[in-house]
Design a protein around this motif. Structure first.
Motif, PDB file in Angstrom:
ATOM      1  N   GLU A   1      39.945  67.136  54.097  1.00  0.00           N
ATOM      2  CA  GLU A   1      39.119  66.581  53.026  1.00  0.00           C
ATOM      3  C   GLU A   1      38.006  67.539  52.627  1.00  0.00           C
ATOM      4  O   GLU A   1      37.722  67.720  51.435  1.00  0.00           O
ATOM      5  CB  GLU A   1      38.550  65.216  53.434  1.00  0.00           C
ATOM      6  CG  GLU A   1      39.610  64.126  53.557  1.00  0.00           C
ATOM      7  CD  GLU A   1      40.428  63.931  52.290  1.00  0.00           C
ATOM      8  OE1 GLU A   1      39.853  63.939  51.179  1.00  0.00           O
ATOM      9  OE2 GLU A   1      41.666  63.776  52.399  1.00  0.00           O
ATOM     10  N   GLU A   2      37.365  68.193  53.600  1.00  0.00           N
ATOM     11  CA  GLU A   2      36.309  69.188  53.305  1.00  0.00           C
ATOM     12  C   GLU A   2      36.866  70.349  52.501  1.00  0.00           C
ATOM     13  O   GLU A   2      36.244  70.806  51.533  1.00  0.00           O
ATOM     14  CB  GLU A   2      35.700  69.720  54.610  1.00  0.00           C
ATOM     15  CG  GLU A   2      34.824  68.745  55.341  1.00  0.00           C
ATOM     16  CD  GLU A   2      34.410  69.277  56.711  1.00  0.00           C
ATOM     17  OE1 GLU A   2      34.371  70.515  56.903  1.00  0.00           O
ATOM     18  OE2 GLU A   2      34.119  68.439  57.589  1.00  0.00           O
TER      19      GLU A   2
ATOM     20  N   LYS B   1      39.539  70.401  50.589  1.00  0.00           N
ATOM     21  CA  LYS B   1      39.884  69.953  49.232  1.00  0.00           C
ATOM     22  C   LYS B   1      38.660  70.007  48.333  1.00  0.00           C
ATOM     23  O   LYS B   1      38.741  70.448  47.180  1.00  0.00           O
ATOM     24  CB  LYS B   1      40.399  68.506  49.256  1.00  0.00           C
ATOM     25  CG  LYS B   1      41.818  68.327  49.643  1.00  0.00           C
ATOM     26  CD  LYS B   1      42.170  66.841  49.553  1.00  0.00           C
ATOM     27  CE  LYS B   1      43.519  66.530  50.086  1.00  0.00           C
ATOM     28  NZ  LYS B   1      43.813  65.081  50.051  1.00  0.00           N
ATOM     29  N   LYS B   2      37.519  69.547  48.848  1.00  0.00           N
ATOM     30  CA  LYS B   2      36.281  69.474  48.061  1.00  0.00           C
ATOM     31  C   LYS B   2      35.810  70.845  47.594  1.00  0.00           C
ATOM     32  O   LYS B   2      35.215  70.956  46.530  1.00  0.00           O
ATOM     33  CB  LYS B   2      35.172  68.797  48.868  1.00  0.00           C
ATOM     34  CG  LYS B   2      35.362  67.316  49.030  1.00  0.00           C
ATOM     35  CD  LYS B   2      34.256  66.713  49.883  1.00  0.00           C
ATOM     36  CE  LYS B   2      34.533  65.247  50.160  1.00  0.00           C
ATOM     37  NZ  LYS B   2      33.588  64.680  51.128  1.00  0.00           N
TER      38      LYS B   2
END
Length: 170
Positions: free
Chosen positions: A42-43, A45-46
């Motif tokens: 998730e990190e 992707k951001k």
């Protein structure tokens, strides 16, 4: 240096997909759980990291799913979705076709010669191909991280040199 590339190893994919018996990887301080792996994904992707799925990781993960004691149908559906996203180059996944250069005749011969020397130290052929994928993206100017719980494979991660402009002589 361009964008960052995260090259996925089988160990991390199995943790992320929650394959029974493969729910952690790594050891000691480097032990990876689903929560750690998912948080990292998730990190990344951001910040716009591109995700790369090597063919070795696809095959090995598929084998682990097929031989698992869990919900093979559900795991198969989940992993098939990842493979399709890779094939269709759905953000953040890179299309597998970008790696096709590695599978040409001359490169397979180089891989075979290099691997037969490294097999003595225990390097698996799948790991050797993952290293090739990482090197391919590093040579293209990307910052590359091999996302793995395997310290031996991680040791082959390309070093990312910072290019310092040279002064012109006057």
């Amino acid at each position: 240096m361009r964008n960052k590339v995260l090259v996925f190893d089988t160990s991390v994919l199995c943790v992320w997909l929650k394959v029974p018996g493969k729910d952690t990887c790594g050891s000691g301080e480097n032990r990876l759980t689903y929560e750690i792996v998912n948080s990292k994904i998730e990190e990344e992707k951001k910040v716009g990291t591109t995700f790369v799925l090597p063919i070795a990781s696809i095959i090995e993960t598929g084998n682990h799913i097929a031989h698992s004691a869990g919900d093979r149908s559900g795991l198969g559906d989940s992993f098939a979705g990842v493979i399709k996203a890779t094939a269709d180059k759905v953000n953040p996944w890179a299309a597998f076709t970008e790696q096709s250069e590695l599978w040409k005749k001359e490169n397979l011969i180089i891989l075979a010669e290099r691997w037969k020397k490294s097999v003595i130290s225990g390097q698996a052929l799948g790991d050797a191909t993952i290293v090739d994928v990482a090197q391919y993206y590093a040579k293209a100017g990307f910052e590359v991280e091999i996302f793995t719980g395997d310290a031996g494979l991680k040791a082959y991660e390309p070093t990312n040199r910072v290019l310092v402009p040279r002064r012109r002589k006057q």
